[in-house]
Structures are given as C-alpha cells and as structure tokens.
Write an enzyme that holds these catalytic residues in place. Structure first.
Site, PDB file in Angstrom:
ATOM      1  N   CYS A  92      -2.737   3.187  35.095  1.00 47.15           N
ATOM      2  CA  CYS A  92      -2.258   1.891  35.030  1.00 47.15           C
ATOM      3  C   CYS A  92      -3.074   0.663  35.488  1.00 47.15           C
ATOM      4  O   CYS A  92      -3.614   0.841  36.464  1.00 47.15           O
ATOM      5  CB  CYS A  92      -0.817   1.748  35.303  1.00 47.15           C
ATOM      6  N   ASP A 136       6.673  -9.301  -1.357  1.00 47.15           N
ATOM      7  CA  ASP A 136       5.989  -8.149  -0.569  1.00 47.15           C
ATOM      8  C   ASP A 136       6.843  -7.405  -0.025  1.00 47.15           C
ATOM      9  O   ASP A 136       7.020  -7.586   1.112  1.00 47.15           O
ATOM     10  CB  ASP A 136       4.775  -8.821   0.408  1.00 47.15           C
ATOM     11  N   CYS A 169       3.225   3.840  31.665  1.00 46.01           N
ATOM     12  CA  CYS A 169       3.171   3.756  32.954  1.00 46.01           C
ATOM     13  C   CYS A 169       4.815   4.156  33.474  1.00 46.01           C
ATOM     14  O   CYS A 169       5.671   3.161  32.896  1.00 46.01           O
ATOM     15  CB  CYS A 169       2.916   2.524  33.571  1.00 46.01           C
ATOM     16  N   GLU A 225       6.949 -15.870 -11.684  1.00 43.49           N
ATOM     17  CA  GLU A 225       8.023 -15.546 -10.230  1.00 43.49           C
ATOM     18  C   GLU A 225       6.931 -15.208  -9.251  1.00 43.49           C
ATOM     19  O   GLU A 225       5.863 -14.689  -9.475  1.00 43.49           O
ATOM     20  CB  GLU A 225       8.799 -14.534 -10.764  1.00 43.49           C
ATOM     21  N   CYS A 285      -0.898  -1.145  38.317  1.00 44.29           N
ATOM     22  CA  CYS A 285      -0.439  -0.457  39.294  1.00 44.29           C
ATOM     23  C   CYS A 285      -1.400   0.875  40.000  1.00 44.29           C
ATOM     24  O   CYS A 285      -1.130   1.380  41.212  1.00 44.29           O
ATOM     25  CB  CYS A 285       1.059  -0.115  39.601  1.00 44.29           C
ATOM     26  N   CYS A 294       6.087  -0.927  39.200  1.00 43.82           N
ATOM     27  CA  CYS A 294       5.149  -1.345  38.576  1.00 43.82           C
ATOM     28  C   CYS A 294       5.065  -3.016  38.523  1.00 43.82           C
ATOM     29  O   CYS A 294       5.852  -3.261  37.828  1.00 43.82           O
ATOM     30  CB  CYS A 294       4.315  -0.723  37.232  1.00 43.82           C
ATOM     31  N   LYS A 308       5.637 -12.938  -6.365  1.00 43.38           N
ATOM     32  CA  LYS A 308       5.591 -11.626  -6.470  1.00 43.38           C
ATOM     33  C   LYS A 308       5.971 -11.332  -4.583  1.00 43.38           C
ATOM     34  O   LYS A 308       5.263 -11.778  -3.779  1.00 43.38           O
ATOM     35  CB  LYS A 308       4.392 -11.044  -6.528  1.00 43.38           C
ATOM     36  N   TYR A 310      15.272  -9.156  -9.976  1.00 42.70           N
ATOM     37  CA  TYR A 310      14.629  -9.662 -11.224  1.00 42.70           C
ATOM     38  C   TYR A 310      14.723  -8.986 -12.429  1.00 42.70           C
ATOM     39  O   TYR A 310      14.143  -9.607 -13.469  1.00 42.70           O
ATOM     40  CB  TYR A 310      13.114  -9.947 -10.714  1.00 42.70           C
ATOM     41  N   LYS A 328      -2.761 -11.657  -8.156  1.00 42.27           N
ATOM     42  CA  LYS A 328      -2.987 -11.505  -6.644  1.00 42.27           C
ATOM     43  C   LYS A 328      -3.717 -12.514  -5.942  1.00 42.27           C
ATOM     44  O   LYS A 328      -4.855 -12.837  -6.328  1.00 42.27           O
ATOM     45  CB  LYS A 328      -3.393 -10.192  -6.403  1.00 42.27           C
TER      46      LYS A 328
HETATM   47  S1  IVH Z   1       8.659  -6.857 -12.120  1.00 37.61           S
HETATM   48  C1  IVH Z   1       8.228  -3.567 -15.356  1.00 37.61           C
HETATM   49  N1  IVH Z   1       8.707  -8.982 -10.506  1.00 37.61           N
HETATM   50  O1  IVH Z   1       5.353  -5.404  -7.393  1.00 37.61           O
HETATM   51  C2  IVH Z   1       8.243  -4.662 -14.280  1.00 37.61           C
HETATM   52  N2  IVH Z   1       7.840  -6.767  -9.839  1.00 37.61           N
HETATM   53  O2  IVH Z   1       2.783  -4.542  -7.864  1.00 37.61           O
HETATM   54  C3  IVH Z   1       8.598  -4.403 -12.883  1.00 37.61           C
HETATM   55  N3  IVH Z   1       7.354  -7.126  -7.413  1.00 37.61           N
HETATM   56  O3  IVH Z   1       6.559  -2.555  -8.727  1.00 37.61           O
HETATM   57  C4  IVH Z   1       8.182  -5.421 -11.875  1.00 37.61           C
HETATM   58  N4  IVH Z   1       7.835  -9.113  -7.164  1.00 37.61           N
HETATM   59  O4  IVH Z   1       8.079  -3.730  -6.636  1.00 37.61           O
HETATM   60  C5  IVH Z   1       8.473  -7.639 -10.584  1.00 37.61           C
HETATM   61  N5  IVH Z   1       8.979 -10.763  -9.072  1.00 37.61           N
HETATM   62  C6  IVH Z   1       8.525  -9.694  -9.328  1.00 37.61           C
HETATM   63  C7  IVH Z   1       8.116  -8.808  -8.410  1.00 37.61           C
HETATM   64  C8  IVH Z   1       7.755  -7.481  -8.404  1.00 37.61           C
HETATM   65  C9  IVH Z   1       7.461  -8.051  -6.440  1.00 37.61           C
HETATM   66  C10 IVH Z   1       6.811  -5.743  -6.954  1.00 37.61           C
HETATM   67  C11 IVH Z   1       7.573  -4.599  -7.899  1.00 37.61           C
HETATM   68  C12 IVH Z   1       6.374  -3.824  -8.432  1.00 37.61           C
HETATM   69  C13 IVH Z   1       5.166  -4.214  -7.745  1.00 37.61           C
HETATM   70  C14 IVH Z   1       4.089  -4.121  -8.526  1.00 37.61           C
END
Ligand code: IVH
Length: 674
Positions: free
Chosen positions: A410, A118, A428, A114, A413, A433, A116, A225, A315
């Site tokens: 400033c 942010d 300011c 999946e 001005c 201005c 990840k 998820y 990552k």
């Molecule tokens: S699974 C026990 N799936 O990444 C497993 N986490 O760096 C729980 N995160 O704490 C996490 N996308 O907040 C999972 N598709 C995804 C995610 C995901 C983002 C976050 C989550 C986790 C953190 C770890």
C-alpha cells in the site's frame, strides 16, 4: 370516502406526480409529500388486501428472477440504424430516399429529427394499457425479459392514460441521466468497485442487474419513440410526429427536443445546432436520428436485414486527444480499494484541460497494454470522465517502456496489498491505514454527507497526520485551541470550523448513514433507510428482514447495513457520536411529533372504541409519529369513528376525509410498528 375510493384516488395521484416528476421534469410536490402519499397507500393496501392490484404504484419493485432472465421473442425484430458521419452522408441518405420513392432529389420530404439517446434499446409491451413486459434488444429477434427491473423505473407508467391499442410494443431507450451516472460512479469508486466507463455501459449493466431494488435506486430513465402493433392492427396515426405526441399523451416519456424538418437542409441545421449544445443536456447523446415522417411512405420503403431504409443516425465525432502518459499512480479508497490512475501531460479535450484519467483497474491497464511513457489516446468516456483508450503503438519509444505492475505494498501505509482470485480490485486491508481514514473522513464531512464546511481534503490530512482524529466521533471532540495550533489555521477559522462541526450535529440522519461509509449504502439507500426508520436507534434495532422490507433496499444492502451495525467498533463509534451530541433523527418529521411511519398525519377520534380508550388510541397514534387533533379539516388524514360517532363523522363526510371504523384502524395499526 371509502378506503377503496381513497386507494383509487391515491393511485391516480401518485401516477400523476410520477409523471410530473419523471416525464415532465416539473414536480408539483416535494419528495416528502410524495412519500407520504405512498406511505398512506401502502398502509391502506395492507389493511385492505381485497383491493390489491398488481399495477399499483406500491408494487413497482417485485421479486428478483430466480434463474436470471428468460428470453422472449419481440413482436417484430428490433432493427439497428444506418449511420451518417457527415452532412454529406446525410444528403446521400436523402438522395437514396428520393430515388427509392421515385421523386426528384430536391424534393422537400418531411423528416423528424430526434436526439439519439446514448442508452440501450428496450421494448415495452402494454396490454389494455397495462405494462406487461419489458424486454432488452438481445439479438434483435429475442431479448431478455427484464420486466422486474423495468417496473421499478418510475418514468415508465404501469398503466397508460386514455384509450390505447389492445396490445402493442412501445420501443425506446433506457439511459442514465448524467447526474445519476456520476453519483453511481462516485459511490462505486468509494466502495472500491470498478467504475462504469460511460452512462451507456452503466445502463446496460444496471438493467441486467438481478436486484430490482438496486435498479430502482440508481435512477435509470426511459425515453420512448416508437409504437409497434401486432400484424393487422389499425395504425394509431399517419405521421411519426403524431406518434410522439400520442406516446406523450398516454403518459409515456418522450424526449422533448425533437423537431419536424422540411427538407434535408433543415435536418442538417438541426444536427449543427446540437453539435455543441448537446453538452448542456442532462443526458448523453451521441447523435441525431433522422426519420421520415410519413408512415405510409416508410412502409413502402421497408427495411434491409439490419436497418430501416427510412431512418439514419447522424453521429457526432468522438472527442479524443493524444498526449503523453507521464506516470501511473495508485490511490487508496475509503474501503481500502487501490485503483490506478493516469497522470497526463495536460491536453485540451471537449472544452476542458485534462490532466488525470481513470485506468479502472490493473487488468484494464495490462489488457490495453498501457505503459508509463507511452503516447496515449484519451477520450471522454460518455463525454464525462476522461479515460485512456490505449497507447499509440507506432509512437512507442524505443526501447519500449516497461509494462506497469500494481505495487506489492500500500503506497500509504506499506501493508501488503491483497486481491482475492476471483476479484479484479486490489485492496489494502489495514483498517487503520491513514489513507483509508483520510478518505473516509473526507467522505464523512463532504457536502452530500455531514456537510461540514472547512473540513476538506487538506484539513483532513492535517487532522489525521496530527493524530487528532481517528474516528468520526473524534471530529466532535475537536476544540478551537487544538485547531488553532495547526498550520494555516488562525483562531477565526478554528472557531468557524468548530461552529460548522457543531451545526452538523443536527443534520438529517440520512447524512449520517451516508457519511458512515457503510458498504453499498450510497445517498439513495441512506435516504430510504432514514425515511423508513426515522432514527438511528430504530434502524439499529431492526432485523435484516425489516431492513430489506424497505422499498429500494435489497438484500445485499440490508445485510451490509446489519453487518456494519453489528461490528463492535462501529457500534461503539455510533454511541460515541451520540454521546458527543450528534442527533440521529429524520428532521423531516413534523416538529413536535416523534418521527415515525405516520409522521405528518393528523387523526381525529370520534365515538367510542371497544378495544381501547381514547387516550390509548391517541398514544398508539403518537408512538407511530402521528398527531391527534380535536377538529376535522381538509388536512385531517383519517377520522377514526367508533360507536355513536357524532358531528365529526358528518364533517369528515362533508369534506371527503377518509373515515376508518375500528377494525380498519386496528388493521392500519398492525401494518406498522411504533
Ligand atoms: S429509432 C428502427 N430513435 O440507437 C428504428 N433509435 O444506433 C429504431 N436510439 O437501436 C431506432 N435514440 O437503440 C431511434 N431517438 C431514437 C434513438 C434511437 C437512440 C438507439 C436505438 C437504436 C440505436 C441505433
């Protein structure tokens, strides 16, 4: 259809459309049509309090927690994820799993990969399919109860579809779509508020905001998820892929790019695919999460104190570059906020050339000890806005450059800059201005405000310097002759600009409200105000309480709007704009009908009303923006039936059009002012 049926019908419809919009990203109706459904439901609920339901979509925004957020314990701890920084690490992860499962290392385990997200973790508790709680990760064991804010996120269903476990926690991630993040930051920059460094920080800051209206407006979303059940509960499915499908079927938002991978090489290929492609997604992703698909195998592997053994996060490397900081400049925003920025030796970063970067505020510059002349590390914050991470100290010139200080005056001005003790932003305070006026005017004319093409940065600069424009109303006094006399402006462009200015006189009132630059009023709030009040005149007549009662408008915004409108120079300028022909109404209201809360609604009157004549009833409807028609069709919003109602009542029943008796009509009238 009885009011109770119509209420139930509207609630289902609204959730259906919320799901199409916020979960599928495939809306089927326009915002205006959606708003009309909400408006009708709200009016009906007000008229029939006996059908109140705390999970109604009208009640997404509740009260703010008075004392901050309470902490609550998670059903089971929220774990983190182990990281893999290379494909090698990924293969090691697979080898570890095989060893732990007593299988040969070339076994083709099934994984789900999946994206990840942010953002930050969130745990949603559903009981009997109803959202009961939303809790942040906190320390993993106990988190903060942010339910009041989570309820405001329309991607989160208040009620689930189909049959669901009696009690469960659904886990996922709250995040900012890129576009909303940029919009929020643009607003903050214009307001002179500190920028969020990246979408993740913005999400973290937003979800802990004490004003649910702010949260709702900012556009946070959720992806889920994971399902966590109480001890002893029967599992929902056997595989993670089915968990994702089930969550989606219940109406929850699941990120769609997940993939079932046979073997670790398929996972590696998935990661490679997204290394570049991720930049095209509408949200930020910093990696790929790899999870073993078979839930029974997962259970046999268990977890360490920190993370599950059955998952890891691959990552993507952060995109950074080194370059020389040539100079630190400061710019003055339209509210007078003065913020530093970095002028850099141009450098390639994440596919673009970076020359400017934010430095947030004076405190940040000194905290990171960033000095002009330093070699600095630049990163794309959340891959969007480049930021200066800090100096490369080993490469600092000898003798070292002087630390940077905010100028006393400033730069535009020459007025002294001021900063209240408890704030971080210098300002300011000179309202005339030229830099403030320029920025304000640029914003006023910008695409997301009055949308006056041809009135960009350079032209604004000329007009302000020439003294032709001091207030927004002055824009409407400009003549083609005056403009043609400016440099780089021929008679044709002058005529075009006058035509553009003229065109902007009839834009929707939300554009005016946004363009005025009222503190805390971004595009979202401006649109909400326009929808609620319809005209500038109605808004000007409203009390703080009335403004605050608008969905999506919190007390801070309401007070700011009222204060702005109450200031004599602002009131005079709005009058002046009106005198110049700027029409400040919501043009989405039906043509011909006065804009109002019932805009777009058609009523049919039948029978005799005891309290008013037909004409009076019709006038009541029209003053609220509705229309009265002589015949019933499927498009009729309500048939109002008095005593001895005739065939129109029958026809309404045949077509399923809601019928109001006199008392119900009266109640509906009482819910909205004209
Ligand atoms: S699974 C026990 N799936 O990444 C497993 N986490 O760096 C729980 N995160 O704490 C996490 N996308 O907040 C999972 N598709 C995804 C995610 C995901 C983002 C976050 C989550 C986790 C953190 C770890």
């Amino acid at each position: 259809m009885t009011p109770a049926d119509r209420i139930a019908d509207l609630r289902t419809r609204i959730r259906y459309h919320e799901e199409r919009y916020y979960v599928d990203d495939a809306p089927e109706i326009s915002d205006a049509e959606f708003d009309a459904l909400m408006r009708e439901l709200r009016a009906l609920e007000a008229a029939h309090p006996e059908h109140a339901d705390p999970d109604s979509p009208t009640l997404r925004v509740g009260g703010r927690p008075a004392e901050g957020f309470a902490t609550v314990e998670h059903l089971e701890p929220l774990l983190s994820l182990d990281n893999a920084y290379s494909l090698e690490d990924l293969r090691d992860f697979h080898a570890r799993l095989c060893r732990a499962l007593d299988r040969p290392e070339d076994s083709a385990l099934t994984y789900v990969a999946e994206l990840k997200i942010d953002g930050l973790s969130i745990a949603l508790t559903y009981e009997d399919g109803r959202l009961r709680r939303g809790v942040t990760r906190g320390d993993g064991v106990r988190g903060e109860d942010v339910t009041s804010n989570i309820r405001g996120l329309r991607s989160v269903p208040l009620t689930l579809n189909g049959s669901v476990p009696a009690r469960m926690e659904v886990r996922g991630e709250v995040y900012f779509p890129r576009a909303d993040f940029l919009r929020v930051n643009e607003g903050r920059e214009a307001e002179g508020e500190p920028l969020f460094a990246n979408p993740r920080n913005a999400a973290a800051g937003t979800i802990r905001t004490l004003d649910p209206a702010v949260v709702r407006r900012r556009g946070l979303r959720v992806f889920v998820y994971q399902i966590v059940l109480p001890p002893g509960a029967a599992p929902v499915t056997d595989t993670h892929a089915d968990v994702l499908r089930t969550l989606r079927a219940w109406g929850l938002p699941v990120e769609t790019h997940w993939h079932s991978c046979e073997g670790i090489e398929a996972v590696a290929a998935f990661c490679e695919t997204w290394r570049e492609a991720r930049h095209k997604l509408p949200f930020e992703t910093d990696g790929v999460v790899i999870k073993l698909d078979d839930l029974a195998l997962r259970a046999s592997l268990g977890a360490t104190a920190k993370f599950p053994r059955w998952a890891t996060a691959f990552k993507f490397p952060a995109e950074q570059a080194r370059t020389r900081l040539l100079r630190i400049g400061v710019k003055v925003g339209r509210t007078g906020a003065v913020t530093p920025y970095a002028e850099l030796e141009p450098v390639q970063l994440g596919g673009t050339t970076v020359q400017l970067a934010t430095l947030h505020n004076e405190q940040e510059v000194s905290r990171r000890d960033i000095r002009p002349g330093d070699l600095v590390l630049v990163e794309k914050g959340g891959d969007i806005i480049p930021k200066v991470i800090g100096p490369v100290l080993e490469a600092r010139p000898d003798p070292p450059p002087e630390p940077w200080r905010m100028p006393d005056l400033c730069p535009a001005c020459g007025a002294p800059l001021v900063k209240p003790e408890e704030e971080v932003v210098w300002r300011c305070e000179n309202a005339s201005c030229a830099a403030r006026i320029r920025r304000g005017l640029q914003h006023f004319a910008s695409r997301r405000a009055m949308n006056i093409e041809g009135l960009g940065e350079e032209r604004v600069e000329q007009l302000v310097s020439a003294g032709l424009v001091r207030t927004f109303a002055d824009v409407y006094r400009l003549t083609a002759e005056q403009l043609a006399a400016l440099e780089r402006m021929g008679p044709k462009s002058a005529a075009n600009l006058v035509a553009e200015v003229d065109k902007s006189k009839t834009v929707d009132v939300w554009r005016v409200l946004h363009g005025l630059g009222i503190r805390h009023v971004g595009e979202g709030a401006a649109r909400a105000l326009a929808r609620a009040f319809g005209t500038m005149a109605a808004l000007r007549a409203a009390t703080v309480e009335q403004i605050q009662s608008v969905d999506e408008i919190g007390p801070v915004v309401a007070r700011s709007v009222r204060a702005f409108l109450d200031e004599a120079p602002n009131a005079a300028m709005i009058d002046d704009m009106a005198a110049q022909g700027v029409v400040m109404v919501d043009v989405h209201a039906d043509a011909g009908a006065a804009p109002g809360p019932w805009a777009g609604w058609t009523f049919v009157l039948t029978g005799t009303l005891a309290s008013r004549t037909r004409e009076e009833a019709a006038a009541d409807i029209e003053r609220r923006g509705g229309k009265v028609s002589g015949s019933v069709s499927r498009k009729t919003r309500y048939v109002v039936a008095g005593a001895d109602a005739g065939s129109k009542l029958d026809r309404a029943r045949t077509l399923g059009v809601p019928v109001l008796d006199e008392a119900q009509f009266e109640a509906l009238i009482m819910t909205v002012s004209e």
